[in-house]
Design a protein around this motif. Structure first.
Motif, PDB file in Angstrom:
ATOM      1  N   SER A  46      53.206  36.936  54.818  1.00  0.00           N
ATOM      2  CA  SER A  46      53.425  37.835  53.684  1.00  0.00           C
ATOM      3  C   SER A  46      54.716  38.624  53.858  1.00  0.00           C
ATOM      4  O   SER A  46      55.446  38.869  52.897  1.00  0.00           O
ATOM      5  CB  SER A  46      52.231  38.788  53.539  1.00  0.00           C
ATOM      6  OG  SER A  46      52.459  39.729  52.521  1.00  0.00           O
TER       7      SER A  46
ATOM      8  N   THR B   4      56.649  38.105  50.514  1.00  0.00           N
ATOM      9  CA  THR B   4      56.535  39.214  49.566  1.00  0.00           C
ATOM     10  C   THR B   4      57.498  40.353  49.883  1.00  0.00           C
ATOM     11  O   THR B   4      58.183  40.872  48.996  1.00  0.00           O
ATOM     12  CB  THR B   4      55.093  39.738  49.546  1.00  0.00           C
ATOM     13  OG1 THR B   4      54.202  38.662  49.248  1.00  0.00           O
ATOM     14  CG2 THR B   4      54.934  40.831  48.503  1.00  0.00           C
TER      15      THR B   4
ATOM     16  N   THR C  46      61.161  39.622  49.166  1.00  0.00           N
ATOM     17  CA  THR C  46      61.401  39.584  47.726  1.00  0.00           C
ATOM     18  C   THR C  46      61.564  40.991  47.169  1.00  0.00           C
ATOM     19  O   THR C  46      62.401  41.241  46.295  1.00  0.00           O
ATOM     20  CB  THR C  46      60.245  38.862  47.007  1.00  0.00           C
ATOM     21  OG1 THR C  46      60.153  37.531  47.505  1.00  0.00           O
ATOM     22  CG2 THR C  46      60.478  38.820  45.506  1.00  0.00           C
TER      23      THR C  46
ATOM     24  N   LEU D  27      51.546  46.637  50.093  1.00  0.00           N
ATOM     25  CA  LEU D  27      52.047  45.460  50.797  1.00  0.00           C
ATOM     26  C   LEU D  27      51.148  45.094  51.964  1.00  0.00           C
ATOM     27  O   LEU D  27      50.940  43.904  52.256  1.00  0.00           O
ATOM     28  CB  LEU D  27      53.474  45.715  51.286  1.00  0.00           C
ATOM     29  CG  LEU D  27      54.539  45.807  50.189  1.00  0.00           C
ATOM     30  CD1 LEU D  27      55.855  46.303  50.770  1.00  0.00           C
ATOM     31  CD2 LEU D  27      54.737  44.458  49.512  1.00  0.00           C
TER      32      LEU D  27
ATOM     33  N   VAL E 268      48.306  43.191  50.539  1.00  0.00           N
ATOM     34  CA  VAL E 268      48.689  41.811  50.220  1.00  0.00           C
ATOM     35  C   VAL E 268      48.745  40.975  51.501  1.00  0.00           C
ATOM     36  O   VAL E 268      48.320  39.815  51.527  1.00  0.00           O
ATOM     37  CB  VAL E 268      50.051  41.782  49.498  1.00  0.00           C
ATOM     38  CG1 VAL E 268      50.548  40.347  49.343  1.00  0.00           C
ATOM     39  CG2 VAL E 268      49.936  42.447  48.130  1.00  0.00           C
TER      40      VAL E 268
ATOM     41  N   SER F 220      59.073  48.041  52.322  1.00  0.00           N
ATOM     42  CA  SER F 220      59.155  46.644  52.752  1.00  0.00           C
ATOM     43  C   SER F 220      59.975  46.512  54.028  1.00  0.00           C
ATOM     44  O   SER F 220      59.619  45.748  54.938  1.00  0.00           O
ATOM     45  CB  SER F 220      59.793  45.796  51.651  1.00  0.00           C
ATOM     46  OG  SER F 220      58.971  45.746  50.511  1.00  0.00           O
TER      47      SER F 220
END
Length: 625
Positions: free
Chosen positions: A150, A154, A157, A221, A224, A338
């Protein structure tokens, strides 16, 4: 560029970098568990290596914004000329040209930033992949593969969106804001103070929510990542899930992760919803106040209609981009969330960490043939606080078959891991060909050792891909020779596409015994000096077991074999047997010697006549490390 020259992604600028860069192994006093949060400066460092592209994008944006600031002034002139009944065609054409040129410049600038964002993502993903493939196994063992996947997908991104969407807005707002504010002050200072007041109110409302957006983004996050990890867990063992009728339980487990990500996302949305009303206050309030105050000032002659129109246009240039500013700040907070998760991975220690010193090549073959190929000297090892090996010493000669036997949990597989340098001993020394492997380049060591794992994992691809994985340059003769040695020729002939047959994910298109024989053939094809085999016959039928045992005996005349053995056929074929008992070497010798002299070995053989050697009965089983 070799595969081990930059295991941390140094070549991409995201792995082992200089101190303070995103992707450094660690900052002074930090480690992955410190939880130190990256800042905006770390986001800017992501653009290193893209300076020319970013510079060109900013230059285009600057020129486009400057042309935009000219438009209200030209509009004011146009209104004055219309009022004076003068020609306006040339001025109108100029104004239209400014609109078109500004749009073209800003589109080109945005394209360059989009390219930069994609470049940042590519660099980060390559750095993450290279880091993960070289991370110490002890670190990977404590992490979930799905969560790491992930972060590669993710989270990178999210950073791409931040680079492409926030920097241009920040630059545009800065240039436009400074230019518009200066021109508004020049036109009417009183009106400017009215607009500035509404903007201060909006800024105060938004500033308080930014930190909350960042925290909730990190939590979303993480949710996820947990969802991806649990889904990967379920799909990886889907046959076990189906057989246990656990589909609904797994769906509920993954659903809980989805709900957690949803809750964090809603919290982020709730905080972000403040931005909308704040902007409405700034935009609508500004226009209403400018119209009211402007009408009064026009009526008393303090300003002209053309000046009021120009001021309104400049107010639009100042207030409207602020929506983009607040959106950019929100994207930056999400990007920081992130980046923190990405940097946690990029700080994980790799096998060849600079702090451990420069790895040295493994010396060539020892001068004396009497030197053992592999030797353990008083080796101890523990998983966390659980001791597994205690003062273990034994050697493996340059040829011959050595069998490791003992109950489950005795440390047999751990010895294999230490020989392959997957782990470092906590005490003692592991020597290969007379050289201590501590500090040795692990790739040099593994070039001379082959490993056949207990579950014989195969990789997605063709049968040929799996056979030549450790020796990509193998020719057809070599491949056919190892196929014959492990009795796989009949299988290849039976397959419609022969060696080009897809084995499926984890080799599921083959039986367990076929996978095991493919793994053994893969190891033998590389012609290593030492072959480590962890239960090589566990999934073979009696006929293939006997045939493979004969093959191992033949191979042992030319090279060394260290076999974790649970089958009596393999044990009896060994030139020497090392008996492990509770993490220690209890005895060494041949099968006949140990039967006659060692009570523990005798119990192992007599207690397990009806089941594999070393496998305790269910009521006293211990999980093997």
């Amino acid at each position: 560029m070799t595969g081990h020259s930059h295991p941390s992604g140094a070549a991409t600028g995201t792995g082992r970098g200089t101190e303070g860069e995103p992707g450094t192994v660690a900052r002074p006093g930090e480690n992955p568990a410190d939880g130190a949060r990256p800042g905006t400066r770390d986001l800017l460092r992501l653009l290193r290596g893209s300076g020319r592209t970013v510079g060109a994008a900013l230059a285009l944006t600057f020129v486009g914004t400057a042309l935009g600031l000219l438009q209200p002034l030209l509009t004011m002139r146009l209104i004055d000329r219309v009022s004076a009944d003068r020609a306006v065609a040339a001025l109108g054409v100029t104004l239209a040209a400014l609109f078109l040129v500004q749009a073209a410049l800003e589109a080109a600038g945005q394209y360059l930033l989009d390219v930069t964002g994609e470049s940042v993502v590519r660099r980060l993903r390559r750095g993450l992949v290279e880091r993960l493939l070289f991370v110490r196994l002890r670190e990977l063992d404590g992490r979930r593969a799905g969560d790491l996947l992930s972060r590669v997908g993710t989270d990178t991104t999210m950073l791409r969106d931040m680079v492409a969407g926030s920097f241009v807005q920040l630059v545009t707002v800065t240039i436009t804001g400074v230019g518009a504010a200066g021109l508004m002050l020049w036109i009417d200072p009183v009106m400017f103070l009215v607009v500035a007041g509404t903007l201060v109110v909006a800024a105060v409302l938004v500033a308080g929510v930014m930190a909350g957006i960042r925290t909730s983004t990190e939590q979303a996050l993480a949710g996820v990542g947990a969802m991806t990890a649990d889904l990967e867990r379920a799909l990886g063992g889907i046959r076990t899930v189906r057989a246990a009728r656990a589909e609904q339980r797994e769906a509920e487990r993954i659903g809980a992760d989805i709900d957690a990500a949803f809750t964090a996302g809603v919290r982020s949305a709730k905080l972000g919803s403040v931005v909308g009303p704040a902007m409405e206050i700034a935009v609508n309030g500004s226009f209403l106040l400018v119209l009211l105050v402007g009408a009064v000032r026009v009526s008393d002659g303090s300003m002209s209609v053309s000046e009021l129109v120009a001021f309104l246009l400049f107010a639009t240039y100042l207030v409207m981009p602020l929506a983009g500013l607040f959106n950019a700040l929100s994207l930056i907070q999400r990007g920081l969330g992130s980046l923190r998760r990405i940097e946690d991975v990029l700080r994980l220690p790799v096998e060849q960490d600079p702090e451990d010193g420069t790895p040295v090549p493994l010396p060539g073959p020892a001068a004396s043939p009497a030197t053992p190929l592999l030797e353990l000297r008083r080796v101890s090892f523990a998983y966390d606080d659980r001791p597994v090996l205690r003062d273990v010493s034994f050697s493996v000669p340059r040829t011959g078959l050595i069998a490791l036997v003992g109950r489950s949990g005795a440390g047999k597989t751990t010895i294999v891991s230490l020989a392959e340098k997957f782990h470092e001993p906590d005490g003692g020394h592991v020597l290969f060909d007379g050289a201590d492997v501590r500090g040795v380049d692990p790739r040099d060591l593994r070039a001379r050792i082959a490993l056949v794992e207990q579950h014989a994992p195969l990789l997605y691809g063709t049968l040929r891909d799996n056979l030549v994985y450790a020796k990509p340059g193998a020719d057809e003769r070599e491949i056919r020779e190892v196929l014959r040695m492990v009795n796989l020729e009949e299988l290849v002939e039976r397959l419609a596409n022969g060696l080009e047959t897809e084995v499926g994910d984890r080799g599921f298109n083959l039986s367990g015994g076929e996978r095991q024989r493919v793994a053994i053939a893969r190891a033998l094809l590389a012609r290593p000096e030492l072959v480590l085999l962890d239960e090589p016959t566990s999934q073979l039928d009696p006929i293939n077991e006997r045939e493979l045992t004969d093959v191992l005996r033949d191979i042992s005349r030319e090279r060394a074999l260290l076999v974790v053995a649970h089958r009596m056929s393999t044990v009896r074929a060994a030139d020497r047997i090392v008996v492990l008992d509770d993490g220690r070497v209890g005895a060494e010798g041949t099968h006949e010697q140990l039967l006659a002299e060692n009570p523990f070995y005798r119990r192992l053989t007599t207690d397990h006549l009806t089941r594999p050697l070393g496998r305790p009965a269910p009521d006293r089983s211990v999980a093997a490390p």
